[in-house]
Design a protein around this motif. Structure first.
Motif, short mmCIF file in Angstrom:
data_model
loop_
_atom_site.label_atom_id
_atom_site.label_comp_id
_atom_site.label_asym_id
_atom_site.label_seq_id
_atom_site.Cartn_x
_atom_site.Cartn_y
_atom_site.Cartn_z
N SER A 994 0.98 -1.49 -0.30
CA SER A 994 -0.13 0.05 -0.21
C SER A 994 1.10 1.41 0.37
CB SER A 994 -0.41 -0.34 1.31
OG SER A 994 -1.72 1.43 1.74
N GLY A 999 5.70 -0.38 3.54
CA GLY A 999 5.79 -1.25 3.26
C GLY A 999 7.83 -1.53 4.07
N LYS A 1054 3.83 -6.64 10.77
CA LYS A 1054 2.33 -6.51 9.98
C LYS A 1054 2.58 -5.98 8.63
CE LYS A 1054 0.45 -5.50 14.03
NZ LYS A 1054 1.39 -5.96 15.16
N TRP A 1055 1.68 -6.25 7.49
CA TRP A 1055 2.07 -5.55 5.86
C TRP A 1055 1.09 -5.40 5.17
CZ3 TRP A 1055 4.23 -9.82 2.05
CH2 TRP A 1055 4.50 -9.28 0.75
N LEU A 1056 0.92 -4.14 4.78
CA LEU A 1056 -0.40 -4.29 3.99
C LEU A 1056 -0.42 -4.08 2.37
CD1 LEU A 1056 -3.74 -3.48 4.21
CD2 LEU A 1056 -2.70 -1.17 3.98
N ARG A 1077 -5.08 -6.48 1.62
CA ARG A 1077 -5.53 -6.29 3.42
C ARG A 1077 -4.87 -7.03 3.40
NH1 ARG A 1077 -10.93 -9.44 3.62
NH2 ARG A 1077 -10.32 -9.06 4.97
N TRP A 1078 -4.14 -6.29 5.47
CA TRP A 1078 -3.19 -6.52 6.21
C TRP A 1078 -2.92 -8.44 5.90
CZ3 TRP A 1078 0.15 -3.40 8.65
CH2 TRP A 1078 -1.00 -1.42 8.19
N VAL A 1083 -3.85 -7.78 13.68
CA VAL A 1083 -4.05 -6.53 12.61
C VAL A 1083 -5.25 -6.91 11.47
CG1 VAL A 1083 -1.90 -6.99 11.31
CG2 VAL A 1083 -3.33 -4.93 11.01
N ASP A 1084 -6.20 -5.96 11.24
CA ASP A 1084 -7.03 -7.06 10.49
C ASP A 1084 -7.91 -8.34 11.08
OD1 ASP A 1084 -9.21 -7.22 8.14
OD2 ASP A 1084 -7.53 -6.85 6.82
#
Length: 1317
Positions: A994, A999, A1054-1056, A1077-1078, A1083-1084
Motif C-alpha cells: 500500500s 512497507g 505487519k504488512w498491507l 488487506r493486512w 491486525v485485520d
C-alpha cells in the motif's frame, strides 16, 4: 434390341482427333516446355543453392535432340465443331501430347501408350479425352536432315564443353541413369551425344489418336483406339475403311441410358459399356486395383484424408495414365462430396508455373524419370501432399488428423482386397503376380464346383512359394484376424458365369473390385453423416437474397453437430466441416427441397441415409463410435453383373460410307488422313441424333447429363461463380507469367486487369498475353483477400457468438477443437499468401523463411551491443501501455524477440511448426497485424523475395488484408498458451504494498505460490527489499490464484498489500491479483497468508477503437454499479441488491457448467473473485450484523464459531430435533473444526472463504443457511431488519443455492490446501 433411342440421348463420342508432326511447318521447338525447364534451371542456379546447380544449368538446351520437346499440332479433328461442346484446339493439343512430339530410333522401345485426360469447361462441367500415342516412321527427308543437323550442332557443343578446362565435365555427367534407361536398355553411354545417323538409323516420331467424349467410358474408348491402331499396323487391311469405324463411333453409337448397357463394334471385336442407374453410385471406369497396388492401402487413405481436407495435392509419375487414374479414383471415392478447387490431373509441361497457385489444387505432374524428388522445386510445401506414384511413397503435411475409425476402415477394405487376391501393401510387381494367380486359378479351380471357397492348401503351396508379397500378406491377414479360408475369392464366381457375362474376365473383375471398394468408402460417410439433415440451417429469406448473402450465412450448425460426435472423430471432422466441399454439399441440400430438384449425388446419398435411419432407428444425438460395416455391396455388384450378362442395346454396325473410289486407301504402318467430307456430318435419318433440336436445348440436356453423372450442379455453379472462379482453364493461363511480366510494363496490366474485374470471359489455354496473365493473377489475389475476409469474420463470429445469436440460432458456442481448427486454417491461408509469387523457394514454410530473412537484415542493420537489450525493439513511444502503471513496465513490442522465443522452444522442430507457433503467439499478444505490417514494411526485402504480381506486392490488397487481421484484436485468444503446454516460460512477479502505509519497516520474509489452469509453482521466496522475483517454469496456463504470505519474523511483521502483478514473459499477459488487506498477527483478521484471485489486465492500447469481449469472469451486470469498497468500510447494500448479487454469482457458475468443457473459464474466479459467490454470501451475513464496539471488528467467522459452539452443546444435551437436522449439524461442525485446525495462517476471512468453497463443492450451503437462520445466536448477533431474520428472503436464498446441486464442482488445490475433507 437395336437402337431405338429418343432424341434426348447423346452421342458416345463428340470428336475424333489426330495429333502429331506437321511436316509442312517442320520441327519447331516447344518453347513453352523448354522455357519452363530453362526457368527452373535458372531459378535453381540463382537460388540459395546456386553452388550445386552448375551441372544442371539450362538442362533442356544441352539435352540430345532426341530427348528434346518439339511442338505437336492437331492435324485433324472430326467433325469440325459440335454446338454443345465447342472444340478447344489448344487444350486438346496440349493434353493429347502434354510433352509435345517425341522422336525415337529403331533401337528404342516404341510401345503404344494410352492415357486419358479431362478438359474442364467454364461452367465447371467436364469433357473427357482418351488418347493412344504410338510411333510412326518419319518419311520426310527434310525432318530427318534437320534432326541430323541438330545432332552435329549438339555434338560440337558437347565436345567444347567436355574440353573446356574451368568446368570440366566428363561424359559420365551426362550418362543416363538406370531410370532413364528403363525404356531403352540397348542405349550405350555415349549415345546421348551421338544417337542419330541419317545413313544408319530409322527415325520415328510420336502420333496420337484421340476420342473426346461426354462421359468417361475409359475401357471402351481404349478398346476402340487400340483396334483402330491395330488395323493400321496389321499386315491384313481391316474389313472396312477406317472412316466407317470412326463414323460409326461418332454418329451411330449413342450413350447408353442410365441403368443400361450397350454393345457396339470395334474394328476387330465388340466393345461394351454400361452406365449405372440413378440410384447407384455415379459412373467410374478407372481401375482402383492399380491405385492400391501402386500406393498401398495406408497411403491411399492418407491421400484421401488430404483431399477431403482440401490440402494441396501434387501427384508425380512418368505415366500420364497413372496420374489420371489416381486423381479420378481419389475424387470418386469422396462420394457424396466433390472436389471444388483446381483440378488438373495432367499438367502440361508448358503450365508448370501453375504450381504457384495459392489455392487448394489436385494436380498431376509428369516426371521424366531422371530427377529425384529433391530436385523438384515446388513453390509451396507447407501444406502440400506430394505423391510419388512410381516410387510408391507419399509426403504428408504436418498435423494431418486421422480419418475416423481408421483401423477398422483399413481392415474392412483389406478384406475386400484380399478377396481379390491383392495385398493391402503397395506392390510394384503386381501385374505379373496377377497373371500367375489368374493362370493358376483357371487351371486348378474351374473344376471346383464349390467355387467361391478357396481351400487353405492351394494358397499356401503354390502362391506363397512363388511370391514374398503374398507371404507378407498372409502375416497381415493373421494380424487383422481375417480368416483366409472364409474369403470369397471373387474371380471364381465370374469363371462360373463365363457363358453369360459378355465382357472379359479382367474387366468384370475391375468392375467388381471398384464397386466393392467404393461402397465401403461411401458407407463411411453415410454412417458419419447419417443425421446431418438435423443440423442444416434452412434460410428464412427467399433464394435470391440467400444467394446474395451466402458468404455471411451459416448453413450448418457445426458446434451442435460436433458436440454429438465421438471424441476421436473431432480433429478430422472439425476441419472437414470448414471445407468448401462440405459447404457446397450443404448449399445444394438447402437449394433442393424435394427429390425432383436434387442432383444425382445428393439423391443417392439421402436415400442411403434414410435406409440407415430405418435400420438403426437410433436417436440423432446418440454418440457412438461403433464401426458399422457396409451391407449393400452385393446388390450393387449384382446390378453391374446383370447389365453385363444381358446387354440392353446394340448399336448399328459399321458399314460402307458413300466414298469415292480410291478414297480410304492408306499405307500400312501409317495412320492416314481420313476423308473429312464423309466424317464432317452425321446421318440425317437417325432418330436419336436429330440435328434440328435447338442447340440451347441440347446444351441443357448435356448439362443435365453432367449433373447426373459427373455430379456437378451447374445451376448452383453459375450462381456461385465467384467461388469457383479458380477452375482450371482459367488458371491455366498462368503460364510463364514471370517472363511476360518482366518484359512489359506490369503496372499497366495489373491496373487494367483490376478495372476489368471478373467480367472478362474465360481465356483459352493458349492466350498468353501479359494482360491475360495479369488478369489470372489478379483473380488469385482477389480470391486470397476474399478468403481472408471470410476467415477473420467467421473466427470473430464464433468467438463472440453475438451475430449468430442475432440470426436466431440461440447461444452459439465454439469448442476448443473448432477454435484450433480455425486457427490452423488461418495459418494455412497465411502460408498460401506468402507462397504466392515467390522468387526462390527456401525451406518448407514461406512465411518463416521471410521472417528469417527479416531477422537477418534487421540484426545486420541494428548490430546492437549486447547490453542494450534485444534488437528490433520499437521505441518507447510505441510501447504497449498497461494498467499496471509503473509497477510493471510494459513488455516492448518486438517482432524479433517473438521470433527468438519460438526459436528457443526445442519441442518445435520444423519451419512449418515454427511459423504456426509464431502466428499463434502473435494472435495471443494481439500483434499479428502489427507484426506482419512491420515485416512487410521492409520493401527492399519484399521486392527481393517476391515477383511483381505476388499478393504481398499488391499494396491495396495488402492493406485490406492487414486490416482484416487487425479485427482479431477485439477478442482474447489463448491459442499459444493452451497449445504449447509443456514449454518453459519465464514469469515475473511484483508485490505492490500500500502506498499510504509503505512497507519500508516490514521485517518478515514474504513468499508466493502461483497457480494456473495447468500447474502451480510451489512456494517461492521473494526478496523483501525488492518485492520482485523472476522465475522460469513449465507453462502454468491461464493464471488463476496466488497464495501469498510471510513467516511473521522480525519486529514489524505487519504488512498491507495492495495487489500482486504477474506477467508471462513470452505472451506478455499480465494478471492482477487485488488484495487491499493486512497480513499479520493482531491486525485485520489476523491472517499471515491470503489466497488472491487474479484477472487478466487488458491492454488499453486501441481500446477506444476496438470493442473487447468481457474479461474471463462472468458477464458484467448490476453489481458493476455498486461502489467498490475496502473491506473495512462495509458496504450498505439493501436486501434487493444483495439478492441480485447472489443471483448473479450463482448464474455465473451455472453458465460456466453449460459451456463445452474446453471453453470454460476459471471457476475459482466465479467462487472467490470480485462479485463471486464468497463475496455475495459475505453480503448476506453482513446485512444487519450488530457491531458491539466502535474500535473492534467482528468477523462473520466469529458468528459461525459461536453458532458451532451452540450446535455442539445442543447436540450433547440431545435436544429433540429430527434426524435431518442432526445430520446437517454434524456436517457443519465437522467442517468448522477441520478449517480451524488447519496449519495454515489464513485468518478469519480466509476461513470463511474456505467454508463457502467446501460447502459449494459438497452441496451443503443451502442446508447450512437453513440451520443458521433458525439458530438462537442469530437472534443475538443480528438486528431485526437483517436478511437472515426474514423467512421469505431466506427461503428464496435457499432455493437459489439449491441450483448448484446438479453441478460437480472441483476446487483448485490452492483453495483447500491443508484440509483433509
Amino acid at each position: 434390341m437395336s437402337t431405338g433411342f429418343s432424341s434426348s440421348s447423346c452421342r458416345f463420342a463428340d470428336y475424333f482427333v489426330v495429333c502429331g508432326l506437321d511436316t509442312e511447318s517442320g520441327l519447331e521447338p516447344d518453347e513453352l516446355s523448354a522455357l519452363c525447364q530453362y526457368i527452373q534451371a535458372t531459378k535453381f542456379r540463382d537460388g540459395a543453392r546456386g553452388k550445386l546447380a552448375s551441372a544442371n544449368e539450362g538442362e533442356n538446351f544441352e539435352q540430345s535432340p532426341l530427348r528434346r520437346t518439339f511442338k505437336s499440332k492437331v492435324l485433324a479433328h472430326y467433325p469440325d465443331n459440335v454446338e454443345w461442346n465447342p472444340f478447344d484446339q489448344d487444350a486438346v493439343g496440349m493434353l493429347c501430347m502434354p510433352k509435345g512430339l517425341s522422336f525415337r530410333t529403331q533401337t528404342d522401345i516404341r510401345e503404344p501408350q494410352f492415357h486419358s485426360f479431362i478438359i474442364t469447361r467454364e461452367d465447371g462441367s467436364r469433357t473427357y479425352g482418351f488418347a493412344l500415342t504410338f510411333f510412326e516412321e518419319v518419311t520426310s527427308k527434310q525432318i530427318c536432315s534437320a534432326m541430323q543437323t541438330l545432332y552435329h550442332m549438339h555434338n560440337a557443343e558437347q565436345y567444347d564443353i567436355l574440353h573446356t578446362p574451368p568446368t570440366p565435365r566428363s561424359p559420365e555427367d551426362h550418362r543416363l541413369t538406370p531410370q532413364q534407361l528403363h525404356a531403352a536398355p540397348s542405349i550405350s553411354r555415349l549415345q546421348r551425344f551421338n544417337s542419330y545417323d541419317i545413313s544408319r538409323d530409322t527415325l520415328y516420331v510420336s502420333k496420337c489418336i484421340c476420342l473426346i467424349t461426354p462421359m468417361a467410358f475409359a475401357n471402351a474408348c481404349r478398346k476402340v483406339l487400340e483396334q483402330l491402331h491395330q488395323a493400321v499396323t496389321s499386315p491384313q487391311p481391316p474389313p472396312l475403311p477406317l472412316e466407317s469405324y470412326v463414323y460409326n463411333v461418332l454418329y451411330e453409337v449413342p450413350l447408353p441410358p442410365a441403368g443400361r448397357s450397350l454393345k457396339f463394334s470395334g474394328v476387330y471385336g465388340p466393345v461394351l459399356c454400361q452406365r449405372p442407374s440413378t440410384i447407384e453410385l455415379p459412373l467410374f471406369d478407372f481401375p482402383l486395383q492399380e491405385v492400391f497396388e501402386l500406393l498401398g492401402l495406408e497411403n491411399v487413405l492418407q491421400l484421401f484424408t488430404c483431399a477431403l481436407l482440401e490440402i494441396q495435392i501434387l501427384l508425380y509419375s512418368q505415366h500420364y495414365q497413372r496420374l489420371m487414374t489416381v486423381a479420378e479414383s481419389i475424387t470418386a471415392l469422396m462420394f457424396p462430396f466433390q472436389w471444388q478447387h483446381v483440378y488438373v490431373p495432367i499438367l502440361p509441361a508448358s503450365l508448370l508455373h501453375f504450381l504457384d497457385a495459392p489455392v487448394p489444387y489436385l494436380m498431376g505432374l509428369h516426371s521424366n524419370g531422371q530427377d529425384d524428388r529433391t530436385k523438384l522445386e515446388l513453390p509451396q510445401e507447407a501444406n502440400l501432399c506430394f505423391v510419388d506414384i512410381d516410387n510408391h511413397f507419399i509426403e504428408l503435411p504436418e498435423d494431418l488428423p486421422q480419418f475416423p475409425n481408421k483401423l477398422e476402415f483399413i481392415q474392412e477394405i483389406s478384406e475386400v482386397l484380399l478377396a481379390f487376391g491383392m495385398s493391402p501393401e503397395a506392390n510394384p510387381q503386381c501385374s505379373e503376380v496377377q497373371s500367375k494367380i489368374r493362370g493358376f486359378r483357371s487351371g486348378d479351380m474351374s473344376s471346383d464346383k464349390r467355387n467361391g471357397n478357396l481351400a487353405g492348401s492351394p494358397l499356401n503351396s503354390y502362391l506363397l512359394r512363388e511370391n514374398q508379397t503374398i507371404a507378407r500378406l498372409q502375416a497381415l491377414v493373421k494380424r487383422t484376424g481375417v480368416s483366409l479360408e472364409k474369403l470369397d475369392v471373387k474371380e471364381d464366381t465370374s469363371t462360373n458365369k463365363d457363358s453369360k457375362v459378355q465382357c472379359d474376365e479382367d474387366e468384370m473383375k475391375m468392375h467388381q473390385l471398384n464397386i466393392r471398394v467404393r461402397e465401403v468408402f461411401a458407407n463411411r460417410f453415410t454412417q458419419m453423416f447419417s443425421d446431418y439433415e438435423v443440423f442444416v440451417i434452412q434460410p428464412s429469406q427467399d433464394k435470391e437474397s440467400w444467394f446474395s448473402n451466402r458468404d455471411q450465412m451459416q448453413n450448418f450448425d457445426k458446434a451442435s453437430f460436433l458436440s454429438d460426435q465421438p471424441e476421436p472423430y473431432l480433429p478430422f471432422l472439425s476441419r472437414f466441416l470448414e471445407t468448401q466441399m462440405f459447404a457446397s454439399f450443404i448449399d445444394s441440400k438447402i437449394l433442393c427441397h424435394d427429390d425432383e430438384d436434387k442432383e444425382h449425388t445428393l439423391r443417392v446419398f439421402d436415400s442411403r441415409v434414410d435406409k440407415i435411419r430405418m435400420l438403426n432407428v437410433r436417436t440423432p444425438t446418440l454418440r457412438t463410435s461403433m464401426y458399422q460395416k457396409c451391407t449393400n455391396i452385393d446388390e450393387a455388384e449384382k446390378a453391374i453383373e446383370m447389365r453385363l450378362c444381358k446387354i440392353d442395346h446394340t448399336a448399328l454396325h459399321p458399314h460402307l460410307l458413300d466414298m469415292k473410289i480410291g478414297q480410304g486407301r492408306y499405307e500400312p504402318g501409317f495412320f492416314p488422313r481420313l476423308q473429312s467430307d464423309v466424317l464432317s456430318t452425321g446421318p440425317t435419318s437417325n432418330k436419336w441424333a436429330k440435328r434440328s433440336a435447338p442447340a440451347q436445348w441440347r446444351r441443357r440436356d448435356r448439362q443435365k447429363q453432367h449433373t447426373e453423372h459427373l455430379y456437378l450442379d451447374n445451376d448452383q455453379r453459375e450462381k456461385n461463380e465467384a467461388k469457383i472462379s479458380q477452375k482450371w482453364p482459367l488458371c491455366a493461363d498462368d503460364v510463364i507469367w514471370s517472363q511476360s511480366l518482366r518484359s512489359s510494363d506490369p503496372e499497366k496490366y495489373i491496373q487494367e486487369a483490376r478495372n476489368l474485374g471478373t467480367t472478362l470471359r474465360q481465356p483459352k489455354l493458349s492466350n498468353l498475353s501479359p494482360s491475360v496473365i495479369a488478369q489470372t493473377n489478379w483473380k488469385f489475389v482477389e480470391g486470397l483477400l476474399k478468403e481472408c475476409r471470410n476467415k477473420t469474420k467467421r473466427m470473430l463470429v464464433e468467438k463472440m457468438g453475438r451475430e449468430a445469436v442475432e440470426l436466431g440460432h440461440g447461444e452459439v458456442s465454439i469448442t476448443g477443437v473448432e477454435e484450433n481448427t480455425l486457427i490452423a486454417s488461418l495459418c494455412d491461408l497465411l502460408e498460401r499468401i506468402w507462397s504466392h509469387g515467390l522468387q526462390v523457394k527456401q525451406g518448407k514454410s514461406a512465411l518463416w523463411s521471410h521472417l528469417l530473412h527479416y531477422q537477418e537484415s534487421k540484426e545486420k542493420r541494428d548490430a546492437t551491443p549486447a547490453g542494450l537489450g534485444p534488437p528490433g525493439i520499437i521505441h518507447d513511444t510505441e510501447r504497449r501501455k498497461s494498467d499496471a502503471g509503473c509497477a510493471m513496465p510494459p513488455l516492448k513490442v518486438s517482432l524479433i524477440q517473438d521470433m527468438r522465443h519460438i526459436q528457443n522452444i526445442s519441442e518445435i522442430k520444423t519451419d512449418v511448426g515454427k511459423a504456426r507457433a509464431w502466428v499463434r503467439l502473435s494472435m495471443e499478444k494481439k500483434l499479428l497485424s502489427r507484426h506482419l505490417k512491420q515485416l512487410l514494411s521492409d520493401h527492399e526485402l519484399t521486392k527481393k523475395l517476391y515477383k511483381r504480381y505476388a499478393f504481398l506486392r499488391c499494396d491495396d490488397e495488402k492493406e485490406q488484408f492487414l486490416y482484416h487481421l487487425l479485427s482479431f484484436n477485439a477478442v482474447d485468444y489463448f491459442c499459444f498458451t493452451n497449445v504449447f503446454t509443456t514449454i518453459m516460460i519465464p514469469y515475473h512477479v511484483v508485490i505492490i504494498p500500500s502506498k499510504k502505509l509503505g512497507g519500508s519497516m516490514f521485517t518478515a520474509n514474504p513468499w508466493v505460490c502461483v497457480s494456473g489452469e495447468l500447474a502451480e509453482t510451489g512456494v517461492l521466496q521473494v526478496p523483501k527489499n525488492t518485492l520482485e522475483i523472476t522465475f522460469e517454469c513449465q507453462n502454468l496456463g491461464k493464471l488463476t490464484t496466488i497464495q501469498m504470505g510471510h513467516d511473521n519474523s522480525g519486529l514489524y511483521a505487519k504488512w498491507l498489500v495492495e495487489c500482486v502483478m504477474v506477467r508471462n514473459g513470452i505472451t506478455g499477459h499480465t494478471y492482477k491479483f487485488p488484495c487491499g488487506r493486512w497480513l499479520g498477527k493482531g491486525v485485520d483478521d489476523g491472517s499471515l497468508e491470503r489466497i488472491l484471485v487474479g484477472e487478466l489486465v487488458t491492454n488499453t492500447e486501441n481500446e477506444e477503437r476496438m470493442c473487447r469481449t468481457p474479461p474471463m469472469q462472468q458477464s458484467p451486470g448490476m453489481m458493476r454499479r455498486f461502489v467498490t469498497i475496502s473491506p473495512n468500510s462495509k458496504p450498505k447494500l439493501n436486501t434487493g441488491q444483495i439478492q441480485e448479487g447472489v443471483g448473479e454469482a450463482i448464474n455465473g457458475i451455472v453458465k460456466h457448467f453449460h459451456k463445452p468443457e474446453k471453453e470454460r473459464g476459471s471457476l475459482t474466479l466465479l467462487l472467490c473473485g470480485e462479485y463471486g459467490l464468497v463475496w455475495a454470501l459475505e453480503q448476506v451475513f453482513q446485512h444487519g450484523f450488530k457491531s458491539p464496539r466502535l474500535f473492534k471488528n467482528v468477523f462473520i467467522w466469529d458468528f459461525l464459531e459461536k453458532s458451532q459452539v451452540y450446535f455442539e452443546s445442543a447436540e450433547q444435551s440431545q435436544m429433540t430435533q429430527d434426524e435431518n437436522w442432526q445430520m446437517r449439524v454434524r456436517h457443519f461442525c465437522h467442517f468448522m473444526r477441520a478449517i480451524n485446525s488447519t496449519p495454515r495462517n489464513i485468518g478469519k476471512d480466509g476461513k470463511f472463504q474456505m467454508l463457502v468453497c467446501l460447502g459449494a463443492r459438497d452441496h451443503l450451503l443451502h442446508h447450512w443457511i437453513a440451520l443458521l437462520a433458525e439458530c438462537p445466536i442469530t437472534a443475538q448477533m443480528y438486528e431485526d431488519t437483517a436478511l437472515l431474520k426474514d423467512h421469505s428472503l431466506v427461503n428464496s436464498l435457499i432455493r437459489v443455492l439449491q441450483t448448484l446441486q446438479e453441478f460437480n464442482i472441483t476446487l483448485e488445490a490452492s483453495l483447500v490446501k491443508g484440509i483433509g475433507i
